[in-house]
Design an enzyme around this catalytic site. Structure first.
Site, short mmCIF file in Angstrom:
data_model
loop_
_atom_site.label_atom_id
_atom_site.label_comp_id
_atom_site.label_asym_id
_atom_site.label_seq_id
_atom_site.Cartn_x
_atom_site.Cartn_y
_atom_site.Cartn_z
CG HIS A 24 -0.77 -0.34 2.47
ND1 HIS A 24 0.17 0.34 3.19
CD2 HIS A 24 -1.28 -1.26 3.31
CE1 HIS A 24 0.22 -0.15 4.41
NE2 HIS A 24 -0.63 -1.13 4.50
CG HIS A 78 -3.54 -6.86 12.09
ND1 HIS A 78 -4.51 -5.88 12.20
CD2 HIS A 78 -2.62 -6.38 11.20
CE1 HIS A 78 -4.17 -4.87 11.42
NE2 HIS A 78 -3.04 -5.14 10.79
CD GLU A 80 -3.24 -3.81 6.76
OE1 GLU A 80 -2.61 -3.64 7.82
OE2 GLU A 80 -3.13 -3.05 5.77
CG ASP A 82 -0.93 -7.89 5.80
OD1 ASP A 82 -2.01 -7.49 6.27
OD2 ASP A 82 0.18 -7.51 6.24
CG HIS A 144 -0.80 -0.78 11.76
ND1 HIS A 144 -1.02 -0.25 10.51
CD2 HIS A 144 -0.93 -2.11 11.62
CE1 HIS A 144 -1.24 -1.25 9.66
NE2 HIS A 144 -1.19 -2.36 10.30
CG ASP A 163 1.14 -5.59 11.05
OD1 ASP A 163 1.65 -6.39 10.26
OD2 ASP A 163 0.07 -5.00 10.82
CE1 TYR A 191 5.98 -4.30 8.65
CE2 TYR A 191 5.92 -3.41 10.86
CZ TYR A 191 5.37 -4.20 9.88
OH TYR A 191 4.22 -4.89 10.13
CG HIS A 222 4.84 -8.45 7.78
ND1 HIS A 222 4.22 -8.94 6.66
CD2 HIS A 222 3.92 -7.66 8.39
CE1 HIS A 222 2.99 -8.47 6.59
NE2 HIS A 222 2.77 -7.70 7.63
FE1 FEO Z 1 -1.40 -4.40 9.39
FE2 FEO Z 1 0.80 -6.78 8.22
O1 FEO Z 1 -0.84 -5.86 8.39
#
Ligand code: FEO
Length: 394
Positions: A24, A78, A80, A82, A144, A163, A191, A222
């Protein structure tokens, strides 16, 4: 695809996104991973999943350990996508699995997937027993997204942090000491600057809550798993969350006919005469997500734009929009630019810096058409003055 056992009975079963170059809007030159973890006990638990296109990769790693239809819990730290993108597919295979998530996580997952799954919502400190182990959950809202939480495994002293503490690095190696601190520091900083920057206060609260846990390993959502450089990354997060910077300056500029560039380089000369370390970032050659790493480290930020159509040059506009959203604090600002008649760009930059609460100790520089020798001398002296201010700043 093989799983990686990170502690006895706990496996990394994630996906490696070797080709990811844009997350993004954040340039991810090294790709990334989406880390999912499988805990094999009396109950089988999958913590987080992977981006939808890597589902088969995750599934094949799980199949190397257990029959995936046996999964009892899917923990969603989370929402999101991903991390949640493969939940629908894994639940087709393990339809009896409960989803363990925060209250905001449940709301978010329902909005994303419009499915009436079997949710088990948890609060901070809640524990579920899975046999020889227990899992404990801590909500970390706005690190986040509102739904964020982390999962702690007391038996092995592992924190599955999603994250937080992540880095966008695609690598076949799973542990920090297999990659090296320098690369990890650079990518962790990038990051943090691009994802976590606005939430320093929430990071401090989360660090405080986690400081009461005995943690020997942090396995994020990640990149690399921290086992050797754990104290170093925790120290960095503390520093970044406090907006602690180095006494150095970042000059970000764009230019039409080279005048703003000349001003930028004169400012650099002045700053250097006070032994201030400078990073020069022209927007024609640097991406804004990379520049945010420099913002993270720098005490003073100088931003320069020529005036175009009564406003700022669009690349500077994009940079400032991105900067406003990420809300770095405790910086010294210095706007500069050039113009033909209106000269509004410098004011616009100044307004953004003021709204961020930055100190602007000196009068901005705004030079008409092409700076002459006298103006460049003055600019250099202004850079020198700013250098002294940076040196004396606390
Ligand atoms: Fe907030 Fe890795 O997604």
């Amino acid at each position: 695809m093989k799983p990686v056992e990170i502690k006895r009975g706990i496996y990394w079963v994630g996906g490696i996104d070797w080709d990811l170059r844009n997350f993004h809007g954040y340039l991810t030159q090294r790709g990334s991973t989406y880390n999912a973890y499988l805990i094999v006990d009396e109950k089988i638990v999958l913590v987080d999943t992977v981006k939808h296109h890597l589902f088969e990769e995750m599934l094949s790693r799980i199949k190397g350990i257990v029959d995936p239809s046996r999964i009892d819990y899917v923990v969603s730290n989370h929402v999101e996508m991903d991390h949640s993108g493969s939940i629908p597919k894994i639940l087709e295979i393990a339809p009896k699995a409960k989803i363990v998530t925060s209250p905001q996580g449940e709301k978010g997952l329902r909005r994303h997937f419009k499915e009436d799954w079997d949710f088990l919502t948890v609060k901070s400190g809640d524990v579920i027993n899975i046999g020889n182990r227990s899992l404990q959950f801590f909500l970390t809202p706005m690190v986040h997204w509102p739904d964020n939480m982390v999962t702690y495994i007391p038996k092995e002293k592992i924190l599955l942090s999603n994250d937080a503490f992540g880095q966008h690095i695609a690598n076949a190696k799973r542990f920090d000491d297999e990659i090296g601190w320098d690369i990890l520091y650079e990518e962790s900083a990038k990051y943090y600057a691009n994802i976590v920057f606005p939430y320093g206060e929430q990071v401090k609260k989360a660090l405080d809550a986690l400081s009461r846990l005995n943690i020997e390993m942090i396995a994020p959502g990640h990149g690399t798993i921290w086992r050797t450089y754990l104290p170093k990354i925790l120290e960095c997060y503390q520093k970044w969350a406090n907006n602690e910077t180095e006494k150095r300056a970042l000059i970000v500029y764009d230019t039409m006919w080279n005048s703003t560039r000349k001003i930028a380089y004169s400012l650099q000369e002045g700053l250097e005469s006070e032994d201030i370390s400078i990073t020069m970032r022209a927007l024609k050659t640097n991406h804004i997500s990379g520049i945010l790493t420099d913002v993270l480290f720098s005490r003073a930020i100088l931003v320069g734009s020529p005036t175009l159509n009564n406003g700022i040059l669009p690349p500077i506009g994009a940079f400032l929009t991105y900067l406003k959203g990420l809300r770095p604090k405790k910086r010294i600002g210095f706007p500069f630019g050039s113009y033909g008649w209106g000269g509004q760009a410098v004011k616009e930059i100044e307004n953004v810096m003021k709204n961020l609460g930055w100190e602007i100790p000196l009068e901005s520089i705004n030079i008409r058409y092409i700076p002459d020798k006298e103006e460049l001398d003055k600019t250099r002296k202004m850079g020198q003055k700013l250098g002294k201010i940076i040196k004396e700043s606390k």
